[in-house]
Scaffold this motif. Structure first.
Motif, mmCIF file in Angstrom:
data_model
loop_
_atom_site.group_PDB
_atom_site.id
_atom_site.type_symbol
_atom_site.label_atom_id
_atom_site.label_comp_id
_atom_site.label_asym_id
_atom_site.label_seq_id
_atom_site.Cartn_x
_atom_site.Cartn_y
_atom_site.Cartn_z
ATOM 1 N N GLU A 100 37.849 33.821 22.788
ATOM 2 C CA GLU A 100 37.925 34.955 23.220
ATOM 3 C C GLU A 100 37.470 35.120 24.744
ATOM 4 O O GLU A 100 37.975 35.648 25.588
ATOM 5 N N GLN A 101 36.256 34.499 24.722
ATOM 6 C CA GLN A 101 35.368 34.367 25.819
ATOM 7 C C GLN A 101 35.579 33.415 26.826
ATOM 8 O O GLN A 101 35.311 33.468 27.868
ATOM 9 N N THR A 102 36.827 32.547 26.646
ATOM 10 C CA THR A 102 37.113 31.606 27.523
ATOM 11 C C THR A 102 38.633 31.420 27.740
ATOM 12 O O THR A 102 39.189 31.943 28.776
ATOM 13 N N VAL A 103 39.284 30.750 26.888
ATOM 14 C CA VAL A 103 40.695 30.531 26.852
ATOM 15 C C VAL A 103 41.718 31.853 26.688
ATOM 16 O O VAL A 103 42.946 31.974 26.967
ATOM 17 N N GLU A 104 41.108 32.662 25.603
ATOM 18 C CA GLU A 104 41.847 33.731 25.318
ATOM 19 C C GLU A 104 43.070 33.238 24.766
ATOM 20 O O GLU A 104 44.165 34.005 25.096
ATOM 21 N N LEU A 105 43.360 32.284 23.945
ATOM 22 C CA LEU A 105 44.267 31.985 23.268
ATOM 23 C C LEU A 105 44.160 31.442 22.003
ATOM 24 O O LEU A 105 42.815 31.120 21.812
ATOM 25 N N PRO A 106 44.939 31.390 21.121
ATOM 26 C CA PRO A 106 44.842 31.039 19.590
ATOM 27 C C PRO A 106 44.476 29.713 19.637
ATOM 28 O O PRO A 106 45.356 28.707 20.573
ATOM 29 N N ASN B 54 35.493 40.622 26.974
ATOM 30 C CA ASN B 54 36.478 41.138 25.919
ATOM 31 C C ASN B 54 35.651 41.384 24.817
ATOM 32 O O ASN B 54 36.149 42.284 24.065
#
Lengths: 386, 386
Positions: free
Chosen positions: B38-44, B97
């Motif tokens: 969440e804190q970096t790529v914000e992708l699964p 986030n």
């Protein structure tokens, strides 16, 4: 616990803040009077001897009502002069020192026309943004460029493909700043060019919205750079740069860009129901005061924990009358998926911007095709809205 | 729950954030890995296929330990490149986030020298502020001009009297902005002149610290105006203007003023123990990263609810080694009274700035005499410190 005898209706010269206060009912009035002092003169009552200051500066307890055995609701009015012309100072009077009090939450804020006019707020609003995007009535589509770590060229290629698929606003992921992977200026140039190229092919009016949040006045500098490079909107995180910084962009004629407000670093205001600021006030009222044209928030049932009611309250505050301030787009996101588009449209109606990020990457290797599915779903379903 | 096999010690290129996560222990590792995404790529996770991004951008779970049956502690490291050179983006990686997640708190932050050097942080620190004030070893005295509603002349008269009584830093109450009662520029001019006049009579080196917090780049403009008018320090509220705005002032050579950080509008970060940011990180580490020379916080036993331990933790973080960043003054306030000076000095020692506002007004009509009592108490007691 009674309505105090001094209670009067708020006038054109006063704004009202409703606080929910945890604590025994018999202490509620004393606590409310302490807040009225704390937020203004910051002195014990007997020390304030000046009659003018007592009358015009100290907050006035307008209404007091029990909520339950463990909390009460107090409405305090403040003369608009306590805020002067600065949004920062208005927020300071609403919840500056009192934010540090345990068990105290801002539930509602009511502002007179005089104050709303002075602040000016949102520049474009939903209608202005629709005009810029040439989308008269359907919901708007938004997605995010990610992941952090891609080069400016790779992000631009994604922007091109999303725009080709029919996304209206292709925004930076909020974690794209000015890192070496894709420096701000280079990224903005590349992504603007990519979205323009897609528009020439599609005949659509997609825009790129870079994240301009930066330390201090660098936010304004990046927003100006974005505008002059041809970006069509900008992403701002007031939790990190301050609500006043966002308002400065909204007011600035050399920026003149629709602003998407992102909730990063604001979560602590809503993380506990007994403290902070109510969802609709923070992401609705404050967003509009501070110049947002769209307010991004984590939708219920995604990666975060807002309830459906909290989301509806935000959407309500984004669109409700607020003096002359323009209504703005509620923008639910935070883990939304394509399969939920019909549910979201049924709930929010057409005056919404849907933000789907990760699912447009996960749904298959061809992001243009995924974007087109998003757009088709939305066009088809929104046509059925009343 | 085990320490994951990928755990490595943080290197010069990584910073570490320790989160306390509420929730069942068996879900802790999955939750920690979600934060790292969440804190970096914000992708699964499966969507991120680029090996470089997996290795260098996604946060790395370094340590995981149960705290009790309802919570666990996870330390995640991030490569410094994720933050780039912007303090706003560093804070965004630490808690952007994730601040919106319920039951998640930043407990500790460990930053490598490389990153600390890039940010630069505090300009003067305790030692530099002591030098400016010509106070080599005793605790510093600070008070606030109030109430809001007084004219610039009336505030200046108070500033004169406080400085005459021996206060080192006479600051604006945090609610003084640019209201019509005492407009910023007029107030600064009058108060600077008043404190200078007192200094000529006493031979002391008191300074006036106006509140320069304002929307967007107006903060920098007011700080420059304050500096050119001869103010000796400035008060900043990063909760309202952003931590990056404060750092911009600290770095700016045309400002070149010691900065007092005020906690207004930051309270929600510490209002609930399961969410937000630990007191020492927010008011200690973040304050120093963002250029504060003194960090004001509400002392235990005053009008607010910080515990003694929380206050000591802030004081500790204000003075602890932090790369090359200068130690700063813990500045307990928020309802402190003269009778508690001995207790405060015994607790905090000599490297402290004591902020007493209201009690210097309440203690009697002659504020100069009250200030002198404060100073005498402090000089007498601090001489007894080891």
């Amino acid at each position: 616990m009674t309505t105090p005898s001094t209670a009067r209706r708020a006038t054109a010269d006063r704004f009202e803040v409703t606080y929910r206060m945890a604590g025994p009912p018999e202490e509620a009035e004393a606590r409310a009077r302490t807040i009225a002092l704390e937020q203004t003169v910051e002195l014990p009552d007997p020390v304030v001897v000046d009659a003018d200051i007592r009358e015009h500066v100290i907050g006035r307890l307008e209404r007091l009502e029990p909520v339950d055995q463990g909390s009460a609701r107090a409405t305090i009015s403040y003369e608009v002069g306590t805020a002067g012309a600065d949004l920062t100072q208005l927020l300071n009077v609403i919840f500056g020192n009192s934010s540090i009090q345990p068990g105290l939450r801002v539930e509602a804020v009511a502002l007179p026309e005089t104050l709303l006019r002075r602040l000016s707020g949102t520049r474009f609003g939903s209608a202005g943004l629709r005009e810029r995007l040439a989308v008269p009535d359907r919901p708007l589509l938004c997605t995010a460029l990610k992941p952090m770590g891609l080069s400016a060229d790779a992000l631009a290629e994604l922007a091109y493909r999303f725009a080709l698929g029919g996304i209206d606003i292709v925004k930076d992921d909020h974690g794209l700043a000015d890192q070496a992977y894709a420096p701000f200026e280079e990224r903005v140039g590349r992504c603007v060019e990519a979205v323009d190229r897609a528009n020439r092919e599609t005949g659509l009016h997609a825009v790129y919205a870079p994240n301009v949040s930066a330390p201090g006045s660098a936010t304004l500098a990046r927003a100006r750079l974005a505008a002059s490079a041809g970006a069509g909107a900008a992403l701002v995180m007031p939790g990190l740069v301050g609500f006043g910084s966002m308002l400065e962009l909204a007011r600035n004629d050399t920026v003149n860009l629709p602003l998407l407000m992102h909730p990063a670093f604001l979560g602590s205001f809503v993380a506990h129901p007994a403290t902070g600021v109510a969802h609709d006030v923070l992401f609705g009222t404050f967003a509009r005061l501070a110049g947002a044209d769209a307010t991004i928030f984590p939708n219920y049932g995604g990666r975060f924990a807002f309830s459906k009611d909290e989301c509806l309250a935000i959407a309500g505050a984004a669109r409700a009358p607020l003096g002359d301030l323009r209504p703005i787009f509620p923008t639910p996101g935070g883990g939304m998926v394509l399969s939920r588009v019909p549910e979201l449209l049924a709930l929010y109606g057409n005056d919404v911007m849907l933000l789907i990020g990760g699912d447009l990457y996960r749904a298959g290797p061809d992001v243009t095709a995924n974007a087109t599915r998003f757009r088709d779903l939305l066009v088809e379903r929104s046509a059925r809205q009343p």
